[in-house]
Motif scaffolding. Structure first.
Motif, PDB file in Angstrom:
ATOM      1  N   ILE A 116       9.626  45.811 -19.142  1.00 19.23           N
ATOM      2  CA  ILE A 116       8.551  46.511 -19.839  1.00 19.23           C
ATOM      3  C   ILE A 116       7.590  47.168 -18.862  1.00 19.23           C
ATOM      4  O   ILE A 116       7.076  48.269 -19.123  1.00 19.23           O
ATOM      5  CB  ILE A 116       7.791  45.550 -20.792  1.00 19.23           C
ATOM      6  N   VAL A 117       7.309  46.534 -17.722  1.00 16.65           N
ATOM      7  CA  VAL A 117       6.387  47.137 -16.753  1.00 16.65           C
ATOM      8  C   VAL A 117       6.943  48.451 -16.236  1.00 16.65           C
ATOM      9  O   VAL A 117       6.205  49.418 -16.042  1.00 16.65           O
ATOM     10  CB  VAL A 117       6.106  46.155 -15.593  1.00 16.65           C
ATOM     11  N   GLU A 118       8.254  48.505 -16.005  1.00 14.61           N
ATOM     12  CA  GLU A 118       8.868  49.755 -15.560  1.00 14.61           C
ATOM     13  C   GLU A 118       8.656  50.854 -16.589  1.00 14.61           C
ATOM     14  O   GLU A 118       8.326  51.993 -16.246  1.00 14.61           O
ATOM     15  CB  GLU A 118      10.371  49.546 -15.321  1.00 14.61           C
ATOM     16  N   TYR A 119       8.845  50.542 -17.848  1.00 17.54           N
ATOM     17  CA  TYR A 119       8.680  51.548 -18.901  1.00 17.54           C
ATOM     18  C   TYR A 119       7.229  52.030 -18.995  1.00 17.54           C
ATOM     19  O   TYR A 119       6.951  53.227 -19.043  1.00 17.54           O
ATOM     20  CB  TYR A 119       9.124  50.975 -20.250  1.00 17.54           C
ATOM     21  N   LEU A 120       6.284  51.099 -19.037  1.00 21.55           N
ATOM     22  CA  LEU A 120       4.889  51.470 -19.236  1.00 21.55           C
ATOM     23  C   LEU A 120       4.307  52.184 -18.030  1.00 21.55           C
ATOM     24  O   LEU A 120       3.307  52.912 -18.165  1.00 21.55           O
ATOM     25  CB  LEU A 120       4.062  50.221 -19.546  1.00 21.55           C
ATOM     26  N   ALA A 121       4.891  51.992 -16.850  1.00 19.73           N
ATOM     27  CA  ALA A 121       4.343  52.595 -15.638  1.00 19.73           C
ATOM     28  C   ALA A 121       4.621  54.090 -15.539  1.00 19.73           C
ATOM     29  O   ALA A 121       4.054  54.763 -14.677  1.00 19.73           O
ATOM     30  CB  ALA A 121       4.891  51.882 -14.406  1.00 19.73           C
ATOM     31  N   HIS A 122       5.476  54.634 -16.399  1.00 26.16           N
ATOM     32  CA  HIS A 122       5.732  56.075 -16.392  1.00 26.16           C
ATOM     33  C   HIS A 122       4.555  56.804 -17.036  1.00 26.16           C
ATOM     34  O   HIS A 122       4.080  56.427 -18.111  1.00 26.16           O
ATOM     35  CB  HIS A 122       7.026  56.391 -17.130  1.00 26.16           C
ATOM     36  N   ALA A 123       4.089  57.848 -16.372  1.00 20.07           N
ATOM     37  CA  ALA A 123       2.884  58.546 -16.818  1.00 20.07           C
ATOM     38  C   ALA A 123       3.010  59.056 -18.249  1.00 20.07           C
ATOM     39  O   ALA A 123       2.074  58.939 -19.055  1.00 20.07           O
ATOM     40  CB  ALA A 123       2.578  59.698 -15.864  1.00 20.07           C
ATOM     41  N   GLU A 124       4.171  59.629 -18.593  1.00 25.98           N
ATOM     42  CA  GLU A 124       4.325  60.206 -19.934  1.00 25.98           C
ATOM     43  C   GLU A 124       4.271  59.128 -21.014  1.00 25.98           C
ATOM     44  O   GLU A 124       3.695  59.336 -22.091  1.00 25.98           O
ATOM     45  CB  GLU A 124       5.641  60.986 -20.033  1.00 25.98           C
ATOM     46  N   ALA A 125       4.898  57.972 -20.721  1.00 26.73           N
ATOM     47  CA  ALA A 125       4.867  56.882 -21.695  1.00 26.73           C
ATOM     48  C   ALA A 125       3.444  56.363 -21.863  1.00 26.73           C
ATOM     49  O   ALA A 125       2.976  56.122 -22.983  1.00 26.73           O
ATOM     50  CB  ALA A 125       5.796  55.758 -21.247  1.00 26.73           C
ATOM     51  N   ALA A 126       2.742  56.174 -20.748  1.00 27.62           N
ATOM     52  CA  ALA A 126       1.370  55.680 -20.824  1.00 27.62           C
ATOM     53  C   ALA A 126       0.455  56.687 -21.507  1.00 27.62           C
ATOM     54  O   ALA A 126      -0.462  56.311 -22.256  1.00 27.62           O
ATOM     55  CB  ALA A 126       0.865  55.368 -19.414  1.00 27.62           C
ATOM     56  N   ARG A 127       0.694  57.972 -21.262  1.00 30.92           N
ATOM     57  CA  ARG A 127      -0.150  59.003 -21.889  1.00 30.92           C
ATOM     58  C   ARG A 127      -0.021  58.973 -23.412  1.00 30.92           C
ATOM     59  O   ARG A 127      -1.006  59.185 -24.128  1.00 30.92           O
ATOM     60  CB  ARG A 127       0.225  60.382 -21.353  1.00 30.92           C
ATOM     61  N   SER A 128       1.185  58.695 -23.899  1.00 30.66           N
ATOM     62  CA  SER A 128       1.374  58.653 -25.355  1.00 30.66           C
ATOM     63  C   SER A 128       0.533  57.555 -25.984  1.00 30.66           C
ATOM     64  O   SER A 128       0.113  57.670 -27.140  1.00 30.66           O
ATOM     65  CB  SER A 128       2.855  58.431 -25.690  1.00 30.66           C
ATOM     66  N   ILE A 129       0.278  56.491 -25.209  1.00 35.80           N
ATOM     67  CA  ILE A 129      -0.532  55.368 -25.707  1.00 35.80           C
ATOM     68  C   ILE A 129      -2.011  55.638 -25.477  1.00 35.80           C
ATOM     69  O   ILE A 129      -2.840  55.548 -26.378  1.00 35.80           O
ATOM     70  CB  ILE A 129      -0.104  54.062 -25.008  1.00 35.80           C
ATOM     71  N   GLY A 130      -2.354  55.984 -24.222  1.00 38.48           N
ATOM     72  CA  GLY A 130      -3.752  56.160 -23.867  1.00 38.48           C
ATOM     73  C   GLY A 130      -4.441  57.264 -24.631  1.00 38.48           C
ATOM     74  O   GLY A 130      -5.627  57.148 -25.001  1.00 38.48           O
ATOM     75  N   SER A 131      -3.717  58.361 -24.892  1.00 39.96           N
ATOM     76  CA  SER A 131      -4.355  59.465 -25.615  1.00 39.96           C
ATOM     77  C   SER A 131      -4.688  59.082 -27.052  1.00 39.96           C
ATOM     78  O   SER A 131      -5.669  59.570 -27.621  1.00 39.96           O
ATOM     79  CB  SER A 131      -3.432  60.690 -25.604  1.00 39.96           C
ATOM     80  N   ARG A 132      -3.907  58.161 -27.642  1.00 42.36           N
ATOM     81  CA  ARG A 132      -4.196  57.727 -29.022  1.00 42.36           C
ATOM     82  C   ARG A 132      -5.379  56.769 -29.065  1.00 42.36           C
ATOM     83  O   ARG A 132      -6.059  56.666 -30.076  1.00 42.36           O
ATOM     84  CB  ARG A 132      -2.979  57.039 -29.635  1.00 42.36           C
ATOM     85  N   LEU A 133      -5.627  56.078 -27.962  1.00 46.74           N
ATOM     86  CA  LEU A 133      -6.765  55.157 -27.938  1.00 46.74           C
ATOM     87  C   LEU A 133      -8.091  55.898 -27.879  1.00 46.74           C
ATOM     88  O   LEU A 133      -9.134  55.356 -28.252  1.00 46.74           O
ATOM     89  CB  LEU A 133      -6.660  54.230 -26.721  1.00 46.74           C
ATOM     90  N   MET A 134      -8.046  57.141 -27.409  1.00 44.39           N
ATOM     91  CA  MET A 134      -9.277  57.924 -27.295  1.00 44.39           C
ATOM     92  C   MET A 134      -9.510  58.815 -28.507  1.00 44.39           C
ATOM     93  O   MET A 134     -10.525  59.491 -28.582  1.00 44.39           O
ATOM     94  CB  MET A 134      -9.213  58.792 -26.039  1.00 44.39           C
ATOM     95  N   SER A 135      -8.549  58.846 -29.415  1.00 40.84           N
ATOM     96  CA  SER A 135      -8.663  59.755 -30.568  1.00 40.84           C
ATOM     97  C   SER A 135      -9.793  59.327 -31.500  1.00 40.84           C
ATOM     98  O   SER A 135     -10.075  58.146 -31.653  1.00 40.84           O
ATOM     99  CB  SER A 135      -7.342  59.791 -31.330  1.00 40.84           C
TER     100      SER A 135
END
Length: 699
Positions: free
Chosen positions: A680-699
């Motif tokens: 899971i750490v490998e998956y979440l460490a990719h910028a595009e994957a993290a951006r999909s999560i982080g951008s929704r937290l700021m919405s």
């Protein structure tokens, strides 16, 4: 020949070997120097830089705010971002650098020998478990030499620069002693003190790690030891790693004889190497040279030698050697004290039933990040390592986010996969958050605080449910057991689902006819059935082994087939879910299957504004047709869905999901580290994957 003389003879042998290795790596060293002259601070491979940056972020060695500041100024390639993070780690140390160094230094002891009525200093050693001390083979050449030696802890000056009274302890090579001449290491048991306690309880010990990412070329190293038998000293200036070989490191730092056996630390005070020799300048005949160019003679003294560098034995190489030794159960029990990241527990599990744990208390090493079952641990688990009891699991419950996180109206939820039983939910939550923060930093977004994340934990509940599900005991001969035989569910219904999943996965990866598989020696053998051949093919095509793949698919099959297991897991997850507000759900592996089912049972006040699935088997017909939401169609309650998958992760064989699932699903293929394709750490460490999560937290 006395112990001290044997030690000097062995040291001269190691000196010559180090000089030869140094000469053989001249081209590599000059290439590093050219890159450094050109302004490259860390002239190492992209993979090494990535692993190092990931470890720094994972261990919070670089504060998230500092990492964000280091990479936010301009668009950066991945290697450039890694170098910025490493630069931040190198240039400015947290206040804890000093007390952590003092703590690590307490584990270091002076080794001396009693000989002819005298006490002669031989070298340095350091504790790596509550009772085991590591040093060089040329310091302790054999058990007999160890019997004549003793160690002194706290042989140092106080903060007032006055000598401190050391604590003297005896060595107990009859209790444990291992040595290897090529790697120049020795591991010996230290006898308990007068209070009956092992020395580690008083002085602490170093948690060794076989994991990558502890040091890259260009980073500084720190050495603590007893040069020339003096009181404890530390070298922390003008030092850095220059060349990394398979089993050795070459670095520049100030050391002297007597430092043999010292720990070589990185700036996070993790042991990266066992110091064992200086590298002298030699002539064409291999003779050691003095600083004035003349051939060195033994009577000249070591300070006359023209030293070029220092050499240490990579700690990961020592751990690999230890893992392969044929040790007794009692010896393996002692080695277990080295901690989970040492990788020795896997060897113990493969060797047979574990011995009773050593009855010593002490600090508990940090848990390794959660991952799919490994190559050796998986068979042990399948062959009867006990699941956690109800009593031991009672304290492990899901974690709620703190009040007011993300403005109080939006919630981030992590939903884990299989093989998490017996683990600390808080540590798991921190591991996930560390992986996500790596990706958020690379995406230029603000990191998250682990305390702001909901973490439903069902690992122990699933393990108990699976145990009850397989009430019929297995009787399997371990040496002949295959993943297919041991892992396959016992109940006919669950086994049918399991076989269907494995067969579909193998077919999607174009499993060859049986005759071709046998020719290529993949799962060959008269006793191996079609199921094992399919698993072997999946293992050959991926970077996971058959055990790991089989265990994931087994648990998915049991969850899908047994309504009782499904209900128990879902009820457990719902106990730690928000009851209202916008939810951003991140699920991994089996957790993605649980997450889709969870959609049907969420509180009416919950709005699932975003779902990220990682390492998911939801692309397999045999999986999605058995979901409570049906499939393959994005549930109406899921407003936005992002799926990240890795082509070398066999669990994601059905991906991209967009090929089957309708209605606005976004897929992203990423390349994970070879041996962590499903992590899971490998998956979440990719910028595009993290951006999909982080951008929704700021919405």
């Amino acid at each position: 020949m006395g112990t001290a003389d044997r030690s000097r003879r062995e040291r001269d042998h190691q000196l010559a070997a180090a000089a030869a290795r140094y000469g053989e790596t001249g081209d590599e060293r000059r290439a590093v120097e050219r890159q450094q002259d050109a302004g490259v601070a860390f002239p190492d491979s992209r993979e090494a830089l990535a692993a190092r940056a990931a470890r720094l972020l994972d261990r919070h060695a670089v504060p998230a705010a500092m990492a964000v500041e280091a990479v936010r100024g301009e668009p950066l390639t991945a290697p450039a971002a890694y170098e910025r993070i490493l630069g931040a780690s190198k240039e400015l140390q947290a206040w804890s650098f000093l007390p952590r160094g003092a703590r690590a230094a307490r584990t270091v002891a002076r080794i001396s020998v009693r000989e002819n009525g005298r006490e002669l200093p031989l070298g340095t050693g350091f504790l790596v478990s509550p009772g085991l001390l590591m040093t060089n083979h040329h310091v302790l050449t054999d058990a007999e030499a160890a019997r004549q030696c003793f160690v002194e802890f706290d042989a140092q000056v106080t903060v007032d620069n006055t000598p401190q009274s050391p604590t003297r302890l005896e060595l107990d090579p009859d209790g444990f002693f291992v040595t290897d001449e090529r790697l120049d290491y020795a591991l010996v048991l230290v006898a308990a003190g007068a209070d009956g306690r092992p020395p580690g309880e008083t002085f602490g010990w170093n948690r060794l790690s076989a994991q990558p990412g502890k040091l890259v070329i260009g980073e500084p190293v720190n050495v603590v030891g007893h040069p020339m038998g003096r009181l404890k000293e530390i070298a922390v200036r003008d030092n850095m790693l220059k060349v990394r070989l398979d089993d050795f490191l070459h670095y520049w730092t100030d050391t002297e004889p007597g430092n043999s056996g010292s720990p070589v630390f990185n700036d996070q005070w993790e042991v990266v190497a066992l110091h064992h020799s200086g590298v002298p300048r030699t002539d064409g005949q291999g003779r050691v040279l003095r600083r004035d160019g003349r051939v060195w003679q033994p009577g000249d003294g070591d300070d006359a030698i023209d030293w070029l560098a220092n050499e240490g034995v990579r700690i990961s190489s020592v751990l690999r050697h230890l893992a392969a030794l044929p040790l007794t159960p009692g010896e393996r029990a002692l080695l277990a004290g080295l901690g989970p990241e040492a990788g020795l527990g896997l060897a113990q599990a493969a060797a047979g039933p574990a011995a009773a744990p050593s009855p010593v208390a002490g600090p508990v090493a940090a848990a390794a990040p959660a991952a799919v079952a490994g190559t050796a641990a998986a068979p042990a688990a399948a062959l009867g390592v006990p699941r956690p009891s109800a009593e031991s699991a009672a304290a492990r419950a899901g974690l709620r986010a703190r009040e007011g996180a993300f403005g109080g109206h939006r919630h981030l939820v992590f939903l884990h996969g299989r093989s998490q039983e017996g683990k600390d939910p808080e540590q798991l939550r921190r591991t996930w958050a560390a992986g996500l923060n790596q990706g958020l930093v690379r995406a230029g977004l603000a990191p998250v605080d682990p305390a702001d994340v909901w973490f439903p934990y069902y690992g122990d509940r699933l393990a108990r449910a699976l145990t009850a599900h397989e009430a019929v005991p297995r009787v399997v001969e371990a040496p002949a057991a295959t993943a297919a035989e041991v892992v396959a569910p016992v109940t006919p219904a669950a086994r049918a689902v399991y076989e269907e999943i494995v067969a579909e996965a193998a077919t999607r990866w174009e499993v060859p006819p049986q005759r071709q598989l046998a020719t290529e020696r993949i799962g060959a053998g008269d006793l191996v059935g079609a199921l094992q051949r399919q698993l072997s093919w999946l293992a050959a095509r991926s970077d996971l082994d058959a055990w790991a793949i089989a265990l994931v698919f087994r648990d998915v099959a049991a969850y899908l087939e047994d309504r009782r297991i499904r209900d128990e897991v879902l009820d457990c997850v719902l106990d730690t879910m928000p009851q209202e507000g916008d939810v951003v759900l991140v699920a991994h592996s089996l957790g993605t299957v649980v997450g889709l089912d969870l959609v049907t049972r969420l509180s009416p006040g919950v709005h699932l504004v975003h779902l990220t699935t990682a390492g998911s088997p939801l692309g397999l017909d045999s999986v999605y047709t058995r979901l409570l939401v049906g499939g393959p169609k994005r549930p109406d309650k899921v407003a936005d869905w992002f799926n990240v998958w890795c082509p070398t992760d066999p669990v994601t064989i059905g991906c991209p999901l967009g090929d089957d699932w309708a209605d606005g699903l976004t897929d992203l293929a990423v390349l994970n580290a070879r041996d962590r394709a499903h992590h899971i750490v490998e998956y979440l460490a990719h910028a595009e994957a993290a951006r999909s999560i982080g951008s929704r937290l700021m919405s």
